[in-house]
Design a protein around this motif. Structure first.
Motif, mmCIF file in Angstrom:
data_model
loop_
_atom_site.group_PDB
_atom_site.id
_atom_site.type_symbol
_atom_site.label_atom_id
_atom_site.label_comp_id
_atom_site.label_asym_id
_atom_site.label_seq_id
_atom_site.Cartn_x
_atom_site.Cartn_y
_atom_site.Cartn_z
ATOM 1 N N PHE A 160 59.934 74.450 64.654
ATOM 2 C CA PHE A 160 58.978 75.375 64.047
ATOM 3 C C PHE A 160 57.933 74.581 63.291
ATOM 4 O O PHE A 160 58.258 73.676 62.507
ATOM 5 N N ALA A 161 56.660 74.956 63.482
ATOM 6 C CA ALA A 161 55.564 74.323 62.746
ATOM 7 C C ALA A 161 54.607 75.391 62.246
ATOM 8 O O ALA A 161 54.175 76.252 63.016
ATOM 9 N N GLY A 162 54.296 75.337 60.931
ATOM 10 C CA GLY A 162 53.265 76.211 60.398
ATOM 11 C C GLY A 162 53.778 77.287 59.477
ATOM 12 O O GLY A 162 54.721 77.100 58.715
ATOM 13 N N LYS A 163 53.137 78.461 59.556
ATOM 14 C CA LYS A 163 53.400 79.558 58.628
ATOM 15 C C LYS A 163 54.686 80.287 58.986
ATOM 16 O O LYS A 163 54.872 80.716 60.121
ATOM 17 N N TRP A 164 55.537 80.500 57.970
ATOM 18 C CA TRP A 164 56.791 81.242 58.116
ATOM 19 C C TRP A 164 56.671 82.590 57.414
ATOM 20 O O TRP A 164 56.672 83.625 58.022
ATOM 21 N N HIS A 165 56.608 82.575 56.065
ATOM 22 C CA HIS A 165 56.369 83.769 55.247
ATOM 23 C C HIS A 165 57.426 84.848 55.480
ATOM 24 O O HIS A 165 57.127 86.048 55.515
ATOM 25 N N LEU A 166 58.693 84.406 55.610
ATOM 26 C CA LEU A 166 59.787 85.349 55.843
ATOM 27 C C LEU A 166 60.903 85.181 54.818
ATOM 28 O O LEU A 166 62.056 85.489 55.097
ATOM 29 N N GLY A 167 60.544 84.718 53.627
ATOM 30 C CA GLY A 167 61.530 84.586 52.565
ATOM 31 C C GLY A 167 61.417 83.264 51.854
ATOM 32 O O GLY A 167 60.822 82.303 52.344
ATOM 33 N N ASN A 168 62.003 83.220 50.663
ATOM 34 C CA ASN A 168 61.950 82.048 49.799
ATOM 35 C C ASN A 168 63.043 81.057 50.191
ATOM 36 O O ASN A 168 63.658 81.181 51.253
ATOM 37 N N VAL A 169 63.306 80.106 49.311
ATOM 38 C CA VAL A 169 64.321 79.086 49.565
ATOM 39 C C VAL A 169 65.643 79.757 49.954
ATOM 40 O O VAL A 169 66.082 80.712 49.317
ATOM 41 N N LEU A 236 54.701 77.391 67.362
ATOM 42 C CA LEU A 236 53.536 76.872 66.643
ATOM 43 C C LEU A 236 52.847 78.061 65.989
ATOM 44 O O LEU A 236 52.210 78.871 66.652
ATOM 45 N N SER A 237 53.002 78.164 64.680
ATOM 46 C CA SER A 237 52.573 79.345 63.937
ATOM 47 C C SER A 237 51.467 78.929 62.969
ATOM 48 O O SER A 237 51.739 78.484 61.849
ATOM 49 N N PHE A 238 50.226 79.064 63.398
ATOM 50 C CA PHE A 238 49.096 78.597 62.600
ATOM 51 C C PHE A 238 48.958 79.390 61.292
ATOM 52 O O PHE A 238 49.152 80.607 61.278
#
Length: 504
Positions: A160-169, A236-238
């Motif tokens: 995985f590379a880039g933006k996730w934005h599906l939760g914290n640590v 690849l999640s820009f």
């Protein structure tokens, strides 16, 4: 992955905080004979990419030759949808094949919860709103099986590379099945902007001024170069083309000159409720960001070809929601669609959708069947020949029949549930698309809008009065679906005073 390169790759990844290296290659292939060759997958997600932001979807201002070339070798869907008009919910649907309403991940992670909406300073904004937003989960639950987790069980390497934005640590990509995570964290936009230093705990800084989309492409290429005989999933999640608006100077200057020569009689903005909706693509910085993404995509696609991986790699390309056209600078236009990000009108939901399946799809085929981001995981798993029991809990369906024959007609409805107020002007609402018909229900006052998308793609004409039976049937389906998936509804706002609003 080639053993000679594995140590170097692990060393690099450990610097940026990726975990689970001990699991690399440990999962045995389930349900496959040794003679079978499993396909590779590259899933490309561009943040906030609008339906008309690509040359192959009609843009004449933005230049996207590499993505256009991909579309010329693929099936291009004209009615491709995101599962939500904002980012995190759609991203959750891509990872799980399940609708955000069922997952209770219905808003961008960081949006106000109902109890927060009653506090200052948010309470000042919500005094004017009849409803409080519904509660929602601000993480993708670990018990949800992701596309990466399932494919790892099939012997796939997962990156995985880039933006996730599906939760914290604790909810990062490495906690959800990805062996390698370059840049994915809880942030919805790049913490340090689009040039190094990135201030990203999951991405070591490059040389000062290094450009983020190029860096993410380089990391993806590095993974491909070190890939051996194991099949792989590369996501690849820009972060692009999400705000902040930042681009390379050379590209900005190029599009400043292009904008100066743009001749149009069209109004730059049109009203959309209390907001203005951009009608013209002429913003040079956004255009520079678009071309930089296109160049990065081209780098990855070229690498697949040069490494001899192209013929066995399926590429899926899409966006997480419609283009940003009604707020926060309104950098793009989704015309001829109505509105944009944050709205359940087509501009907020309809997005580019491209699937390349080498050797199995005709070149440059257009498919008009409606598809949605829920469909990505079941499609990938069928292409990977995963056993049926792994696919029993999806809201999406496999699109393999459409990839083989784009003229196939699917008999189903698409549904959306967004019980929130968006930063871009959209309000709590739900929608259903059934064939040519689309119905929107606005939760504040339960009023309905009915559109014939075959005749009115811009959703200008509400046909509710002309077609009450159709509207009633669709509304009943929407309500039943919402109950079935357990969609959480907004609540009455104790701060709201209609009398106070009228007196202003």
């Amino acid at each position: 992955m080639k053993s000679s390169h594995l140590t170097a790759w692990i060393s690099l990844s450990s610097i940026v905080g990726t975990v689970c290296f001990g699991c690399f290659g440990a999962n045995s292939v389930i349900g496959h004979s040794p003679a079978e060759v499993q396909p590779n997958f590259v899933v490309i997600v561009v943040d906030d990419l609008g339906w008309s932001d690509l040359g192959c979807y009609g843009s004449s201002f933005y230049e996207t030759p590499h993505i256009d070339s991909l579309a010329a070798e693929a099936v291009r869907f004209t009615n491709g949808y995101a599962a939500c008009p904002v980012c995190s919910p759609t991203r959750a649907s891509i990872q799980t094949g399940r609708n955000p309403a069922r997952l209770h991940t219905t808003d961008w992670f960081g949006g106000p919860q109902p109890e927060e909406a009653l506090r200052t300073p948010l309470s000042k904004k919500f005094r004017n709103r009849p409803l409080l937003p519904a509660s929602y989960l601000e993480y993708l639950p670990l018990q949800e099986k992701t596309i990466a987790e399932v494919l790892r069980q099939q012997g796939y390497s997962t990156f995985f590379a880039g933006k996730w934005h599906l939760g914290n640590v604790g909810y990062y990509p490495e906690n959800q099945g990805y062996e390698f995570n370059l840049g994915g964290n809880e942030k919805g936009s790049p913490p340090g902007g689009y040039f190094s230093p990135y201030k990203n705990p999951k991405l070591i800084d490059g040389p000062k001024g290094e450009h983020l989309p190029d860096r993410l492409a380089n990391e993806s290429v590095r993974f491909l170069e070190n890939q051996g005989d194991d099949p792989f999933l590369l996501v690849l999640s820009f972060y692009s083309v999400h705000n902040p608006q930042q681009g390379r100077i050379d590209l900005i200057e190029k599009y400043q000159a292009k904008a100066a020569n743009l001749v149009t009689a069209q109004a730059e903005f049109s009203p959309e409720g209390l907001f203005e909706n951009r009608q013209i693509q002429n913003q040079p910085i956004y255009a520079a960001m678009m071309e930089a993404v296109d160049q990065a995509v081209g780098k990855v696609l070229t690498s697949l070809e040069e490494l001899g991986l192209e013929e066995n790699t399926i590429v899926l390309f899409t966006s997480d929601n419609g283009g940003l056209s009604t707020a926060e600078g309104s950098p793009t236009s989704n015309s001829p669609l109505r509105a944009g990000k944050g709205w359940l009108y087509e501009g907020g939901l309809r997005v580019p959708w491209i699937v390349k399946w080498p050797g199995s799809t005709q070149l440059g085929i257009i498919c008009n069947e409606p598809v949605i981001s829920d469909d990505i995981m079941p499609t990938v798993l069928e292409l990977a020949k995963v056993q049926a029991h792994e696919k029993s809990t999806f809201d999406g369906i496999s699109l393999v029949p459409l990839l083989k024959n784009p003229a196939v007609k699917l008999v189903r409805n698409l549904y959306w549930h967004y019980p929130h107020y968006s930063n871009q002007g959209g309000g709590p609402s739900g929608a259903v698309r059934s064939g040519k018909w689309k119905l929107i229900e606005w939760y504040e006052d339960q009023h309905l809008e009915l559109f014939n998308l075959d005749q009115d793609i811009g959703e200008h004409h509400n046909l509710l009065r002309c077609n009450p039976k159709t509207a009633n049937e669709l509304h009943l389906r929407l309500v039943r679906w919402r109950e079935e998936v357990g969609g959480q509804m907004p609540m009455s706002n104790p701060l709201y005073s209609a009398e106070e609003i009228r007196s202003r």
